[in-house]
Design an enzyme around this catalytic site. Structure first.
Site, PDB file in Angstrom:
ATOM      1  N   LYS A   1       0.831  -1.194   0.000  1.00  0.00           N
ATOM      2  CA  LYS A   1       0.000   0.000   0.000  1.00  0.00           C
ATOM      3  C   LYS A   1       0.874   1.256   0.000  1.00  0.00           C
ATOM      4  CE  LYS A   1      -3.657  -1.940   3.006  1.00  0.00           C
ATOM      5  NZ  LYS A   1      -4.837  -1.746   2.146  1.00  0.00           N
TER       6      LYS A   1
ATOM      7  N   ARG B   1     -10.216 -11.569   2.063  1.00  0.00           N
ATOM      8  CA  ARG B   1     -11.086 -12.618   1.517  1.00  0.00           C
ATOM      9  C   ARG B   1     -10.402 -13.979   1.529  1.00  0.00           C
ATOM     10  NH1 ARG B   1     -11.769  -9.316  -3.913  1.00  0.00           N
ATOM     11  NH2 ARG B   1     -11.365  -7.700  -2.357  1.00  0.00           N
TER      12      ARG B   1
END
Length: 552
Positions: free
Chosen positions: A329, A403
């Site tokens: 990120k 996920r």
């Protein structure tokens, strides 16, 4: 509150062997700050002797917006009696202060002390009178009013209020819940030490049932648990530390904890958790918290249709810090990533609240805990990971790690826990925040009845959900030529990132009644507002607890 309960803690080591299976006594205390005291006192402002007690520092009175044909605010319970007892025109004070009666509005009147031998009408009474707006008088507005009381009386000893006195138990609950939520302050240290002396004690005047206050306290405590754990810095909050906190906190009646770690995770097939946590110096964990109410069917026994209880599994994303992994990120996006385990904190808070509230359903919380770090053993874009149940997943973006761990937990719930309903909750996608902002969580489920019940619980608690579509035409973007499924779309131009994430998770829930809550927006607040603090909000804890209590 009942004393510490005996429960079984099972911890499995690198070989998968049970390390400790004997019942043991729960720790006497936890690292969480203590909620302020709240009590009920019968009587009215005109008759109560409370106002003459020396440690009562303020009287809080409700006002409401004027009707269209009237000027000024409208007095509510206790205002007329207070005007007589204090000998002052409170309506005139409210008008001069410019009050509108809007929910959460507050104005403090500081009354002077007498000089010399003259006696003032309010001698011996609290020298602070706080006028608080109640808006429409709805539960939402009364929660905001309660939070305004907490903000405007912080640092005082005891406060007496007539807020909610004109309504029933639900009004009293909303006021007290708002007060307790508004009294929360983020801890200054990971030990949970409050940044100031304990919050003000609230005394509610009226004929309110103690059960209303107790239920408000349990709900607010759930939010406190979720907020405190979520805001803890990640240099403290490793997967091991968080697993230990779960063990310390899960001390209520009917609770038990199991912690899976080391090689046992791989041996049991939790490839997603292992892959995501593989790049960190802090190994991952899978924590299971079980709540068994008295008289519930034993674990493994299928609940009969029409039986009193159900088995609900709550799955919470527990990424204790998220760098994005190899798909790293930007720095600015990492700052808030200590909160990326908010889903796990919410699921834990809900199951702890279920024990406190005596929920009649069996509730299991699955908390996959991992740190998504950059290291020599990090999983990579292009890898194919086998998750629980044998499904192979093509990794495209290591920053879509949530996920992966949820896939493991959902598959485990479906294959081994035999739930009636599965709800997963996660700070999963920025797309949900872009679409819904920070006031609503995204709700995905193919089950209309389940959607309605969760939305209703959101309305009741002020933790709002907006149902989103599971678009069948988008499933093709998760197709892979090298694995059973991709975990992010093959075509980034498709959009609908929150939808495709939900579609990915749905396949691992099997044919169970399932819902997915993407709380990436409301789990974090950029500024304090009413009962919501800046930073970690605990969004979803009260919603899920209310839903469990209302579930039939």
């Amino acid at each position: 509150m009942a004393g510490p309960a005996r429960r079984t803690v099972v911890r499995r080591d690198e070989t998968g062997r049970r390390r400790a299976a004997a019942p043991r006594r729960a720790p006497a205390s936890s690292s969480l700050p203590e909620l302020p005291a709240v009590s009920v006192a019968r009587g009215t402002v005109a008759s109560t002797t409370l106002l003459a007690e020396p440690d009562v520092d303020a009287l809080v009175l409700p006002v409401a917006p004027a009707a269209e044909e009237d000027d000024g605010v409208q007095p509510r319970a206790g205002v007329a009696d207070a005007a007589v007892r204090y000998g002052i025109d409170l309506g005139d004070l409210a008008e001069r202060a410019g009050l509108t009666g809007a929910a959460g509005e507050a104005h403090t009147v500081h009354l002077p002390r007498a000089s010399g031998a003259a006696a003032l009408p309010w001698a011996g009474l609290p020298a602070r009178v706080v006028l608080v707006g109640t808006g429409s008088g709805s539960p939402r507005d009364l929660r905001r009013a309660g939070a305004a009381v907490a903000r405007s009386t912080r640092g005082l000893r005891r406060v007496v209020t007539t807020l909610g006195a004109e309504g029933g138990a639900e009004d009293a609950r909303a006021v007290v819940e708002g007060y307790l939520l508004g009294a929360y302050r983020h801890a200054t240290r990971a030990t949970g030490t409050p940044p100031e002396p304990p919050a003000t004690e609230l005394v509610v005047l009226g004929r309110h049932p103690e059960s209303a206050l107790a239920s408000a306290r349990i709900a607010a405590e759930a939010s406190w648990v979720a907020r405190t754990l979520t805001v803890t810095p990640s240099d403290t909050k490793t997967p091991a530390w968080l697993a230990d906190q779960v063990t310390r906190l899960a001390t209520g009646p009917g609770l038990s904890v199991e912690v899976l770690e080391g090689d046992a995770l791989a041996e049991r097939g939790f490839g997603g958790i292992v892959a995501v946590g593989g790049g960190s110096a802090h190994p991952p964990r899978l924590v299971t918290v079980r709540y068994e109410p008295v008289g519930a069917p034993s674990a493994g026994a299928r609940t009969r249709p029409g039986a009193a209880g159900r088995h609900v599994v709550l799955v919470g994303k527990g990424i204790t810090y998220d760098t994005g992994g190899i798909s790293i990120k930007p720095r600015e996006s990492m700052v808030a990533m200590k909160t990326d385990m908010a889903g796990a904190a919410v699921a834990l808070a809900a199951v702890l609240g279920a024990s406190r509230a005596g929920v009649r359903h069996r509730v299991t919380a699955l908390l996959p805990l991992a740190e998504n770090a950059v290291g020599a053993s990090s999983y990579r874009p292009g890898d194919v990971v086998t998750v629980h149940g044998g499904t192979t997943v093509e990794v495209v973006n290591t920053d879509a790690e949530g996920r992966m761990v949820l896939a493991d937990a959902l598959s485990h719930a479906d294959a081994e826990l035999d739930p009636d309903i599965v709800v997963d909750v996660a700070t999963l996608t920025g797309a949900a925040t872009l679409g819904l902002g920070r006031q609503h969580g995204a709700l995905y489920t193919p089950d209309d009845r389940l959607a309605r019940s969760l939305e209703a619980a959101g309305q009741d608690t002020g933790e709002l959900l907006w149902r989103m579509p599971l678009v069948e035409d988008y499933r093709w973007v998760l197709e892979s030529s090298v694995a059973d499924v991709r975990h992010v779309p093959s075509d980034p131009g498709v959009g609908g990132g929150s939808i495709t994430a939900a579609l990915f998770l749905q396949r691992f829930a099997g044919d169970r009644r399932w819902a997915h809550l993407d709380i990436a927006g409301p789990a974090r607040a950029t500024a304090a507002a009413h009962e919501v603090p800046e930073g970690a909000t605990g969004f979803g804890a009260r919603l899920l607890l209310r839903w469990l209590l209302q579930l039939r």
